[in-house]
Design a protein around this motif. Structure first.
Motif, PDB file in Angstrom:
ATOM      1  N   GLY A 323     -44.691   1.590 -29.226  1.00  0.00           N
ATOM      2  CA  GLY A 323     -44.718   2.274 -27.946  1.00  0.00           C
ATOM      3  C   GLY A 323     -45.413   1.485 -26.856  1.00  0.00           C
ATOM      4  O   GLY A 323     -45.395   1.903 -25.696  1.00  0.00           O
ATOM      5  N   ALA A 324     -46.023   0.355 -27.227  1.00  0.00           N
ATOM      6  CA  ALA A 324     -46.632  -0.519 -26.224  1.00  0.00           C
ATOM      7  C   ALA A 324     -45.536  -1.235 -25.451  1.00  0.00           C
ATOM      8  O   ALA A 324     -44.377  -1.306 -25.866  1.00  0.00           O
ATOM      9  CB  ALA A 324     -47.566  -1.515 -26.891  1.00  0.00           C
ATOM     10  N   ARG A 325     -45.910  -1.772 -24.312  1.00  0.00           N
ATOM     11  CA  ARG A 325     -44.934  -2.445 -23.453  1.00  0.00           C
ATOM     12  C   ARG A 325     -45.250  -3.926 -23.330  1.00  0.00           C
ATOM     13  O   ARG A 325     -46.376  -4.363 -23.590  1.00  0.00           O
ATOM     14  CB  ARG A 325     -44.895  -1.789 -22.059  1.00  0.00           C
ATOM     15  N   CYS A 326     -44.254  -4.674 -22.909  1.00  0.00           N
ATOM     16  CA  CYS A 326     -44.402  -6.117 -22.695  1.00  0.00           C
ATOM     17  C   CYS A 326     -43.471  -6.516 -21.560  1.00  0.00           C
ATOM     18  O   CYS A 326     -42.493  -5.814 -21.251  1.00  0.00           O
ATOM     19  CB  CYS A 326     -44.087  -6.896 -23.968  1.00  0.00           C
ATOM     20  N   TRP A 327     -43.775  -7.636 -20.950  1.00  0.00           N
ATOM     21  CA  TRP A 327     -42.899  -8.156 -19.894  1.00  0.00           C
ATOM     22  C   TRP A 327     -41.625  -8.687 -20.541  1.00  0.00           C
ATOM     23  O   TRP A 327     -41.676  -9.509 -21.444  1.00  0.00           O
ATOM     24  CB  TRP A 327     -43.597  -9.255 -19.104  1.00  0.00           C
ATOM     25  N   SER A 328     -40.501  -8.201 -20.095  1.00  0.00           N
ATOM     26  CA  SER A 328     -39.230  -8.590 -20.688  1.00  0.00           C
ATOM     27  C   SER A 328     -38.897 -10.038 -20.357  1.00  0.00           C
ATOM     28  O   SER A 328     -39.461 -10.639 -19.426  1.00  0.00           O
ATOM     29  CB  SER A 328     -38.109  -7.674 -20.197  1.00  0.00           C
ATOM     30  N   LEU A 329     -37.964 -10.601 -21.087  1.00  0.00           N
ATOM     31  CA  LEU A 329     -37.535 -11.973 -20.829  1.00  0.00           C
ATOM     32  C   LEU A 329     -36.882 -12.080 -19.454  1.00  0.00           C
ATOM     33  O   LEU A 329     -37.068 -13.064 -18.737  1.00  0.00           O
ATOM     34  CB  LEU A 329     -36.560 -12.419 -21.925  1.00  0.00           C
ATOM     35  N   TYR A 330     -36.118 -11.062 -19.087  1.00  0.00           N
ATOM     36  CA  TYR A 330     -35.538 -11.029 -17.739  1.00  0.00           C
ATOM     37  C   TYR A 330     -36.627 -10.922 -16.682  1.00  0.00           C
ATOM     38  O   TYR A 330     -36.563 -11.584 -15.640  1.00  0.00           O
ATOM     39  CB  TYR A 330     -34.570  -9.855 -17.624  1.00  0.00           C
TER      40      TYR A 330
END
Length: 799
Positions: A323-330
């Motif tokens: 459920g954590a978030r991360c900066w997407s490759l896009y």
């Protein structure tokens, strides 16, 4: 292609932009010569490896390469063992095992004999195929590992002997210090023989040559990564596998557009055979897509196994991690400045991570919260009973599915808690979005003032996605990537050909680079981003979202010793003077300024007013208060004042010079302080430029970046605006959305000459006295509105 007069003479005998023949990373002269490091071949790769080592160190990179090889062997070998060498009937107690000394079944009892295991592998054709593919891939990685070890050793020697740095110092030095020493030793060792001196921009161009192209294509919405699906709406799909295929097609694969790492093939620099080149590129994309389709089963199995081995233990230990978030490759590509290294990008995005997470948590549904609380209550009740029973009698764990139920209930409770917000937390979406903007520097115009809307949240989630979504996209990548290549990218082949022709410039001593990476306000500036009156770029040439202006400011702040051209210096100094003037107003307690309100807080908003000198007027006062807390939370050095800003602007170079002669601790502390000041300075400029842009673009109609029709295929139709042109030879010329009608050449004097097309793809230059006038482009043009402008530039004369 125009040619520049320059002090540096080009070697025509054996070399083009950089020496061909990259058999060795370094070319050594005989013993006793002037310098061991005279003339390094393949400077792009050399500088890339130099930028990697300070972050990790030689030993860490070597161990990382070794463990990657071992990891590949482990995944393949362990999977084959689990599939062919285990008797699961014994393991699951479905088969009785006779023991002479004990009645307990041990784990080795489930292992099959070696001859049985090998026989099962030999009779499994799919397993043989997987092993062969894996073996070939592992041997390829082994050869690459040996080559990389040799390169790392050479670079280690370069750090010690040329840069005079020991391996123990590397964790404490910044890239700017390493880069300054490289620029300095160029004068002595002549690392690049094509130029007398290297600049910071030259080094960045070589390290980020291909990445700058990718950033530009994402900025101009050329790559097919956004799709509108029937139920899900607009979605972004950009994975590591898709990115790998893009780079394989464009840059370094067989038949790619580049003949080596620094030069675009000559046929792609001419516009006469663009349709043939587009057909050839489309055919190549088709074959690569088919190859991806054939290898899809193997890649899919590998992705599933790798994800299973990587994330299963993490999910069991921390179920909420998905459920954590991360900066997407896009998001990393969209938010990346031109000429921004990987560690610089990740440092900037990491500073905005906390604010981005808080912003996304603002949109937790009250209905979902109620459901999550009740599900967590029921699951917690069952879990409490099971735990109590196991405490009372541990034999309860031997009951079938009890242990599994405890695990699943724990996962369910953890997931439900992620949907329950902190009841003491107060969210302010607009202010959080301003904090995010201060760090990421890019944001669509329609987000500001609409931070509370779910549409904004959904679009921001494309940049800042769930970790679970990232894993799911990577698992689907082997299946979706061939579809995108065959049915989406192939139709854009003509636009891709035109893009590389129109936006490639040849820089003396560097080679072919993306023209956007020159950060030339005149060629690629946007009038709504403080470039009005300074840019000659058409809509097609302009970088979107202020990419040129913001990238220029970021590079100038990050590299204070860089000496930009005169026009660029004027733009930078003018912007810094405005910001400095606002800081002086704050010091004099004149709250009628943008920066004063951003620093002081909402209490001064009532008196915000800007005149016609380029500052904001009272129409934008309502949006300024959201940035008040933004600047106060940018960095640990939150109490930035006018005097500190003056120190930052004038004394940063001297401080870096002094730090090189002080102790390692003092140098590290000084570098940290300077880095924080630079980050804060750039955040101030980004907020300031966005406010000016918001005021200047108010009332303007939205623009389409690529001006495509509904069909992605090229068309030879000519718009009426072009048909009415007095130049009759333009009427029958084949066109596309990216094939222009006029061209600019940068002359040695710094002037710009407009060239017009002649029949059969030729070019005829206008006379020097011909008046210049810009013809507006239609909102939905047919195909061609800008010309190819491959030209040779002198680094000192660009922009």
């Amino acid at each position: 292609m125009a040619h520049f007069d320059t002090d540096y003479q080009r070697l025509e005998a054996s070399y083009s932009d950089s020496p061909p023949g990259e058999e060795n990373l370094l070319m050594h002269v005989p013993e006793g010569a002037k310098s061991q490091w005279h003339h390094i071949e393949n400077l792009d790769l050399f500088f890339q490896r130099i930028s990697f080592i300070p972050k990790n160190g030689f030993t860490c990179m070597l161990l990382g390469e070794i463990f990657e090889l071992v990891q590949l062997l482990f995944v393949v070998g362990f999977t084959v063992f689990l599939a062919n060498c285990i008797d699961y009937d014994i393991l699951f107690a479905n088969k009785f095992v006779n023991h002479t000394d004990s009645s307990k079944v041990t784990l080795p009892d489930a292992f099959l004999p070696v001859d049985v295991c090998s026989a099962r592998i030999r009779h499994n054709a799919f397993m043989i195929f997987v092993l062969v593919i894996s073996g070939v891939f592992w041997l390829h990685r082994l050869v690459k590992f040996i080559y990389n070890v040799c390169c790392y050793w050479e670079i280690r020697s370069f750090y010690i002997n040329a840069l005079k740095m020991t391996m123990s110092e590397l964790p404490y030095v910044t890239w700017q210090e390493v880069q300054a020493r490289i620029v300095e030793i160029q004068k002595e060792h002549q690392i690049c023989i094509h130029k007398k001196e290297l600049t910071e921009l030259d080094i960045y161009h070589r390290i980020l040559r291909f990445k700058n192209y990718m950033v530009a294509m994402v900025n101009k919405s050329l790559l097919p990564v956004k799709f509108r699906l029937p139920v899900l709406g607009e979605c972004v799909f950009y994975t590591r596998g898709l990115k790998y295929n893009f780079e394989l097609i464009f840059f370094w694969g067989p038949g790619s557009l580049f003949e080596n790492e620094w030069s675009l093939k000559s046929e792609y620099k001419r516009g006469g055979n663009r349709h043939d080149l587009a057909d050839r590129l489309a055919s190549r994309i088709l074959w690569i897509g088919i190859a991806n389709l054939l290898l899809c089963p193997v890649i899919l199995v590998w992705q599933i196994l790798y994800a299973f081995f990587s994330y299963t233990e993490v999910i069991k230990r921390e179920p909420g991690s998905l459920g954590a978030r991360c900066w997407s490759l896009y998001g990393r590509c969209y938010l990346r400045h031109f000429n921004e290294l990987d560690h610089e990008l990740m440092s900037r995005l990491s500073k905005g991570y906390k604010a981005a997470s808080k912003y996304m948590n603002c949109f937790l549904s009250p209905l979902l919260t109620v459901v999550a609380k009740n599900v967590a209550f029921f699951a917690g009740s069952l879990l409490a009973v099971l735990i109590a029973l196991t405490i009372y009698d541990e034999d309860v764990l031997a009951v079938e599915h009890v242990l599994s139920s405890i695990t699943l209930l724990g996962v369910c409770i953890t997931v439900c808690r992620s949907f329950i917000p902190d009841k003491h937390m107060v969210f302010c979406p607009e202010q959080l979005l301003r904090v995010i903007l201060a760090h990421i520097h890019y944001m669509p115009d329609h987000w500001q003032g609409n931070a509370h809307r779910y549409e904004t949240r959904d679009q921001f989630s494309q940049l800042f996605q769930y970790k679970a979504v990232f894993i799911l996209e990577e698992l689907l990548s082997p299946v979706v990537t061939p579809i995108i290549l065959i049915f989406c990218l192939r139709r854009k082949s003509l636009e891709i050909i035109d893009f590389f022709r129109n936006f490639t410039v040849e820089v003396v001593g560097v080679g072919d680079t993306c023209s956007f990476a020159q950060m030339d306000i005149r060629q690629h500036g946007h009038p709504a981003w403080m470039s009005e009156g300074k840019t000659e770029a058409s809509i097609y040439q302009q970088a979107e979202d202020g990419k040129t202006e913001l990238s220029l400011m970021h590079f100038a702040i990050t590299n204070p010793q860089w000496q930009p051209p005169q026009e660029t210096t004027h733009f930078i100094s003018q912007l810094k003077e405005r910001v400095h003037r606002e800081l002086l107003k704050k010091k004099k307690k004149r709250p009628r300024s943008l920066i004063a309100n951003l620093l002081a807080g909402p209490s001064t908003l009532s008196s915000v007013h800007f005149g016609r000198d380029g500052c904001l007027n009272n129409h934008t006062a309502a949006g300024i208060g959201d940035g008040a807390s933004a600047l106060r939370s940018l960095s640990p050095i939150s109490s930035i004042t006018t005097s500190s800003f003056t120190f930052l602007s004038s004394s940063r170079t001297d401080a870096r010079t002094v730090s090189s002669g002080s102790s390692a601790w003092e140098a590290q502390l000084t570098s940290l302080v300077l880095s924080e000041y630079a980050s804060t300075e750039m955040s101030i400029h980004a907020l300031y430029m966005h406010e000016l842009h918001k005021q200047q673009s108010r009332g303007e109609l939205p623009r389409h970046t690529w001006h495509r029709q509904e069909s992605d295929e090229s068309s030879d139709s000519v718009p009426d605006e072009v048909r009415s042109e007095p130049n009759t030879h333009l009427r029958n010329f084949p066109r596309s959305h990216t094939f222009p009608t006029t061209q600019f050449h940068i002359e040695p004097t710094g002037g710009v000459v407009r060239s017009a097309r002649v029949p059969m793809g030729g070019w005829a230059e206008d006379t020097q006295g011909a008046p210049r006038h810009h013809e507006p482009l239609p909102e939905e043009s047919s195909e061609d509105e800008m010309p190819p402008h491959i030209h040779k530039v002198n680094p000192g004369a660009i922009m």
